[in-house]
Write an enzyme that holds these catalytic residues in place. Structure first.
Site, mmCIF file in Angstrom:
data_model
loop_
_atom_site.group_PDB
_atom_site.id
_atom_site.type_symbol
_atom_site.label_atom_id
_atom_site.label_comp_id
_atom_site.label_asym_id
_atom_site.label_seq_id
_atom_site.Cartn_x
_atom_site.Cartn_y
_atom_site.Cartn_z
ATOM 1 N N ASP A 62 13.171 0.839 4.219
ATOM 2 C CA ASP A 62 11.769 1.199 4.450
ATOM 3 C C ASP A 62 11.125 1.240 3.068
ATOM 4 O O ASP A 62 11.428 2.127 2.258
ATOM 5 C CB ASP A 62 11.696 2.566 5.143
ATOM 6 C CG ASP A 62 10.253 3.028 5.355
ATOM 7 O OD1 ASP A 62 9.336 2.448 4.760
ATOM 8 O OD2 ASP A 62 10.068 3.993 6.116
ATOM 9 N N SER A 142 -3.806 -10.626 -0.075
ATOM 10 C CA SER A 142 -4.492 -11.287 1.054
ATOM 11 C C SER A 142 -5.879 -11.736 0.617
ATOM 12 O O SER A 142 -6.483 -11.119 -0.275
ATOM 13 C CB SER A 142 -4.636 -10.308 2.217
ATOM 14 O OG SER A 142 -5.409 -10.884 3.255
ATOM 15 N N TYR A 155 -7.423 -1.912 5.572
ATOM 16 C CA TYR A 155 -6.464 -2.964 5.214
ATOM 17 C C TYR A 155 -6.998 -3.781 4.031
ATOM 18 O O TYR A 155 -6.278 -4.040 3.064
ATOM 19 C CB TYR A 155 -6.205 -3.875 6.426
ATOM 20 C CG TYR A 155 -5.312 -5.063 6.129
ATOM 21 C CD1 TYR A 155 -3.932 -4.919 6.077
ATOM 22 C CD2 TYR A 155 -5.841 -6.332 5.876
ATOM 23 C CE1 TYR A 155 -3.102 -6.008 5.803
ATOM 24 C CE2 TYR A 155 -5.028 -7.422 5.598
ATOM 25 C CZ TYR A 155 -3.659 -7.255 5.569
ATOM 26 O OH TYR A 155 -2.842 -8.324 5.276
ATOM 27 N N LYS A 159 -5.275 -4.256 0.177
ATOM 28 C CA LYS A 159 -4.942 -5.527 -0.477
ATOM 29 C C LYS A 159 -5.723 -5.679 -1.789
ATOM 30 O O LYS A 159 -5.236 -6.302 -2.739
ATOM 31 C CB LYS A 159 -5.202 -6.695 0.483
ATOM 32 C CG LYS A 159 -4.247 -6.704 1.683
ATOM 33 C CD LYS A 159 -2.773 -6.769 1.257
ATOM 34 C CE LYS A 159 -1.833 -6.969 2.427
ATOM 35 N NZ LYS A 159 -0.423 -7.063 2.020
HETATM 36 N N1 NAD Z 1 -0.360 -12.939 8.935
HETATM 37 C C1 NAD Z 1 -1.516 -12.879 8.287
HETATM 38 O O1 NAD Z 1 -2.561 -13.245 8.830
HETATM 39 C C2 NAD Z 1 -1.564 -12.393 6.863
HETATM 40 C C3 NAD Z 1 -2.632 -12.812 6.051
HETATM 41 C C4 NAD Z 1 -2.672 -12.371 4.730
HETATM 42 C C5 NAD Z 1 -1.675 -11.560 4.235
HETATM 43 N N2 NAD Z 1 -0.650 -11.170 5.062
HETATM 44 C C6 NAD Z 1 0.380 -10.318 4.472
HETATM 45 O O2 NAD Z 1 1.604 -11.029 4.488
HETATM 46 C C7 NAD Z 1 2.690 -10.111 4.518
HETATM 47 C C8 NAD Z 1 3.662 -10.515 5.609
HETATM 48 O O3 NAD Z 1 3.025 -10.390 6.866
HETATM 49 P P1 NAD Z 1 3.416 -11.295 8.132
HETATM 50 O O4 NAD Z 1 2.157 -11.902 8.607
HETATM 51 O O5 NAD Z 1 4.567 -12.163 7.834
HETATM 52 O O6 NAD Z 1 3.774 -10.141 9.192
HETATM 53 P P2 NAD Z 1 5.067 -9.867 10.093
HETATM 54 O O7 NAD Z 1 4.660 -8.731 10.965
HETATM 55 O O8 NAD Z 1 5.568 -11.114 10.707
HETATM 56 O O9 NAD Z 1 6.140 -9.375 9.019
HETATM 57 C C9 NAD Z 1 6.050 -8.164 8.351
HETATM 58 C C10 NAD Z 1 7.472 -7.709 8.060
HETATM 59 O O10 NAD Z 1 7.378 -6.506 7.281
HETATM 60 C C11 NAD Z 1 8.320 -5.591 7.802
HETATM 61 N N3 NAD Z 1 7.927 -4.216 7.487
HETATM 62 C C12 NAD Z 1 6.870 -3.514 7.971
HETATM 63 N N4 NAD Z 1 6.859 -2.281 7.472
HETATM 64 C C13 NAD Z 1 7.937 -2.185 6.654
HETATM 65 C C14 NAD Z 1 8.474 -1.147 5.858
HETATM 66 N N5 NAD Z 1 7.904 0.072 5.823
HETATM 67 N N6 NAD Z 1 9.600 -1.390 5.149
HETATM 68 C C15 NAD Z 1 10.185 -2.602 5.191
HETATM 69 N N7 NAD Z 1 9.735 -3.621 5.931
HETATM 70 C C16 NAD Z 1 8.620 -3.407 6.662
HETATM 71 C C17 NAD Z 1 8.329 -5.849 9.305
HETATM 72 O O11 NAD Z 1 9.497 -5.315 9.934
HETATM 73 C C18 NAD Z 1 8.260 -7.366 9.336
HETATM 74 O O12 NAD Z 1 9.543 -7.953 9.288
HETATM 75 C C19 NAD Z 1 2.075 -8.735 4.695
HETATM 76 O O13 NAD Z 1 1.994 -8.084 3.442
HETATM 77 C C20 NAD Z 1 0.684 -9.040 5.213
HETATM 78 O O14 NAD Z 1 -0.225 -7.997 4.941
HETATM 79 C C21 NAD Z 1 -0.564 -11.585 6.353
#
Ligand code: NAD
Length: 252
Positions: A62, A142, A155, A159
């Site tokens: 975590d 992001s 959010y 970021k």
């Molecule tokens: N998907 C989008 O549209 C988007 C756009 C811009 C930025 N992001 C960023 O990209 C990153 C990855 O997101 P994603 O889209 O792959 O989402 P996702 O939900 O597929 O993956 C997120 C992962 O983080 C893990 N996680 C969450 N809380 C946690 C914690 N406390 N400790 C350890 N692991 C934890 C989850 O279990 C999951 O495996 C994030 O930082 C997100 O903010 C996503």
């Protein structure tokens, strides 16, 4: 191979962008530590990497907890002897809603996962990188931190903090050959996307998101992984403090 001999930690590597980054890094020769609160997901990704002939370790972590970071660093160095790269990718979304609709507990969680995790990363990983004489940190921020959409205020702010931390860390750590960069992905097709759409992933809302991206599609884990690969690799040895949009032109 572009990451031959390197050891990389990828947080949130059990899903979405993190999975893409972990697998791409392994393809380029890195030994990858997949740190996720979802151990099942992390183990699944580690297995895929090993089946493809790579080296990976799944660790239950975590990222909001110092004790988990301490154990992660211990497990990584025990298994693979060093830590060259950390990708701070684990993240927590905000369900799209007007700003007064987010309760305090959710606000604190968003900042703990997206922002404080990088504080704990610094506290626990920097001593190892300092001893090795360098390293590369890539934070997944992001486009939300640069070109915020409405209804995602907290959010977006988290970021923005990641972007400022990236630049601040970069300038302070540059003399020690520890580079810190960030990626700003646009909306991507991962399990997180539905939250940004207010909880329901519908064709109409998808079309609206896509219409704001000049290249005309959402981002993919491969897009983010390829950019992270460059920033993490020695090809980017003179690049630090950069927060690079991977957004098909969204922020122009
Ligand atoms: N998907 C989008 O549209 C988007 C756009 C811009 C930025 N992001 C960023 O990209 C990153 C990855 O997101 P994603 O889209 O792959 O989402 P996702 O939900 O597929 O993956 C997120 C992962 O983080 C893990 N996680 C969450 N809380 C946690 C914690 N406390 N400790 C350890 N692991 C934890 C989850 O279990 C999951 O495996 C994030 O930082 C997100 O903010 C996503």
């Amino acid at each position: 191979m572009r990451l031959d001999g390197k050891v990389a930690i990828v947080t949130g590597g059990g899903s979405g962008f993190g999975e893409g980054i972990a697998r791409r890094f392994a393809e380029e020769g890195a030994k990858v530590v997949i740190a996720d609160i979802n151990l099942k997901g992390a183990k699944g990704v580690a297995k895929m990497i090993e089946t493809a002939g790579g080296k990976a370790l799944a660790v239950n972590c975590d990222v909001t907890r110092k004790a988990d970071w301490t154990k992660l660093v211990k497990d990584a160095t025990k298994a693979f002897k060093r830590i060259d790269i950390v990708v701070n990718n684990a993240g927590m979304p905000q369900r799209a809603a007007p700003m007064l609709g987010t309760d305090e507990k959710t606000f604190d969680k968003i900042f703990a996962v997206n922002v404080k995790s990088i504080y704990w990363c610094a506290q626990t990983v920097l001593p190892v990188m300092r001893k090795q004489g360098g390293g590369s940190i890539v934070n997944i921020a992001s486009t939300a931190g640069v070109r915020p959409r409405p209804n995602l205020v907290w959010y977006n702010a988290s970021k923005g903090a990641v972007i400022t931390m990236t630049k601040s860390m970069a300038v302070e750590l540059a003399p020690e050959k520890i580079r810190v960069n960030a990626l700003n992905p646009v909306a991507g097709d991962t399990p997180m996307l539905a939250a940004f759409m207010g909880g329901k992933d519908t064709p109409d809302i998808r079309a609206r998101f896509i219409s704001s991206v000049p290249i005309g599609r959402l981002s993919t884990p491969r897009d983010i992984a390829n950019a992270a690969l460059y920033l993490a690799s020695d090809e980017a040895e003179f690049i630090t403090g950069v927060c690079m949009e991977v957004d098909g032109g969204r922020c122009i």
